[in-house]
Write an enzyme that holds these catalytic residues in place. Structure first.
Site, PDB file in Angstrom:
ATOM      1  N   HIS A 158       1.288  -0.698   2.213  1.00 40.93           N
ATOM      2  CA  HIS A 158       0.606  -0.432   0.584  1.00 40.93           C
ATOM      3  C   HIS A 158      -0.866  -0.557   1.371  1.00 40.93           C
ATOM      4  O   HIS A 158      -1.031  -0.995   2.418  1.00 40.93           O
ATOM      5  CB  HIS A 158       0.530  -1.516   0.181  1.00 40.93           C
ATOM      6  N   CYS A 199       5.095  -7.059   3.416  1.00 37.68           N
ATOM      7  CA  CYS A 199       4.338  -6.707   3.079  1.00 37.68           C
ATOM      8  C   CYS A 199       3.688  -5.980   4.275  1.00 37.68           C
ATOM      9  O   CYS A 199       2.992  -7.054   5.336  1.00 37.68           O
ATOM     10  CB  CYS A 199       3.481  -5.704   2.366  1.00 37.68           C
TER      11      CYS A 199
END
Length: 490
Positions: free
Chosen positions: A154, A162
């Site tokens: 992202h 992430c």
């Protein structure tokens, strides 16, 4: 067969060259101020021209490959001959944890492995600008009891498990993926790897607790290097298998069916592995007695701390392991780890002491804690051994060895008494001063100064004895008042 022909033509080229980490990171030419629709954003003319020069259709399939240690994300795209070439290489802005797979929710680890990404895993409404769900946990992760949710690629440059990019990078990656799906690609393969699995890198990390897991991923890395096509991935017996032919079915937790590697692939792998084994032996010899120190996330962040200056608080680049880590002698690393463990023990001890100190406070004010007798020992001793010394009257002072002796006595006695009073709580100090002004001097004997038998009793007795001893000492410093006409008396 098509795969057989591709392997045969690619094997020799793969031995002579490979993708290196030294290629410059791509500068993304995306101006977010001009992006009116994140979903419908069209790739810049510059990248479209690059595709044309590389014989790539705008909507041909892509593959994503991540190398944690270097902190890079690569976009590979199929050309006219269906071989994949690297189109883009981006610097990952932030990834959390250390090298190694994600195991459970909250461990801050970013996933490692092979993950298929379908169109449904694209999130144009992410709180982190745009997001692509990695698909963790996949069938391998589930078979091995690994779990976690919302592991993404992202934007926003902030990570907790992430792979986080800048918003500009994410806009381009999202558009490349969207176009590939429009061209008919069913799933984009994500290869999330700890590092480039060269002989030297594998030798450098041979002492890692994750080395068995990485050795299992390596055939998938190798076969992509040989064929330049994403490998076919299956899971059986809780492990990855790549490009295997079988008439049976694969079950993640079941026994692997009878399977075989295509003959041409076997030949290409034999040549590839022969060179790899020679290189590994040389690397192991070169690194003899050395070990790689894998840095923590905090150590990685420290080397890029200046990048956060002037940015919003959420912007948190983490740097690379290659920049923060280092090769060390085994003995030096052992000493460093021992020192680290020692500091951890000290930290725990400080936390325990702080917790105890917090217990001794109430409503933000210090609560008096019993302490040892604040009266200095020399004063106690003098009070015991010379009870009459401080009670000399007018004639006693006059006929002492010298007037100077008498003058020296008072300041010497006054200093410790004041020190004793200063250590008393305010109410007790006032009481001592009032008592000192009116009290009648009493002889101080050895019974006055108590000597408890054990430490606990000593602490309690000291608290109770401090005030009487202080009162008597103060009182004894004051001459006994008599009418001026009574120069005689007892």
């Amino acid at each position: 067969m098509r795969l057989t022909h591709l392997v045969a033509t690619a094997a020799i080229a793969a031995l002579l060259s490979s993708c290196t980490a030294n290629e410059a990171m791509d500068t993304v030419d995306v101006d977010l101020k001009k992006v009116s629709s994140k979903v419908n954003y069209q790739l810049s003319g510059k990248i479209v021209q690059k595709m044309q020069a590389m014989s790539m259709a705008k909507d041909s399939p892509i593959m994503l490959r991540i190398f944690k240690e270097e902190g890079v994300l690569e976009v590979w795209k199929a050309n006219a001959s269906n071989r994949y070439e690297m189109l883009r290489q981006y610097k990952i802005c932030a990834w959390s944890g250390k090298l190694g797979p994600k195991v459970k929710e909250g461990d801050r680890q970013a996933p490692e492995g092979f993950y298929p990404i379908s169109p449904g895993q694209m999130n144009p409404n992410s709180s982190y600008y745009l997001a692509i769900n990695t698909g963790f946990p996949n069938r391998f992760d589930q078979a091995n009891g690994r779990f976690g949710t919302n592991l993404m690629i992202h934007g926003a440059c902030s990570s907790s498990g992430c792979y986080s990019m800048t918003d500009e990078q994410m806009q381009e990656i999202f558009a490349l993926s969207r176009d590939a799906y429009k061209g008919g690609q069913q799933a984009i393969q994500l290869q999330a790897l700890p590092f480039r699995m060269t002989a030297e890198n594998m030798a450098r990390h041979k002492n890692s607790p994750n080395i068995d897991f990485w050795n299992m991923l390596k055939p998938g890395y190798d076969q992509f290097e040989i064929t330049k096509r994403p490998p076919e991935v299956n899971i059986c017996e809780k492990k990855y298998v790549f490009n295997q032919q079988t008439d049976g079915k694969f079950s993640p937790t079941g026994q692997c069916p009878a399977m075989s590697t295509p003959a041409t692939m076997q030949g290409a792998l034999a040549s590839y592995n022969k060179k790899y084994n020679d290189d590994y032996a040389k690397a192991t010899k070169k690194l003899d007695g050395m070990v790689w120190y894998e840095p923590s996330e905090a150590e990685r962040k420290a080397i890029v701390a200046k990048q956060r200056v002037g940015k919003e608080l959420a912007y948190a680049p983490t740097g690379t392991s290659l920049d923060a880590g280092k090769l060390m002698k085994v003995a030096d690393l052992e000493k460093q780890e021992a020192r680290r463990a020692e500091l951890e023990e000290v930290k725990k001890a400080i936390e325990i002491q702080k917790a105890e100190l917090d217990k001794s406070t109430k409503n933000g004010k210090n609560v008096p804690v019993p302490a040892e007798n604040p009266l200095p020992k020399p004063v106690q001793q003098a009070a015991v051994e010379q009870p009459g010394a401080a009670r000399k009257g007018f004639w006693g002072s006059l006929f002492s060895k010298s007037g100077a002796d008498a003058q020296q006595l008072e300041p010497a006695a006054a200093a410790p008494i004041n020190a004793a009073q200063e250590q008393q709580p305010a109410g007790q100090k006032q009481a001592v001063q009032q008592a000192a002004a009116t009290a009648t001097p009493q002889p101080v004997t050895t019974a006055t100064v108590k000597k408890p038998a054990d430490a606990a009793a000593a602490q309690t007795a000291a608290a109770t004895d401090a005030a009487p001893v202080a009162e008597q000492a103060v009182a004894e410093q004051q001459p006994k008042k008599r009418p001026f006409w009574k120069l005689w008396g007892n």
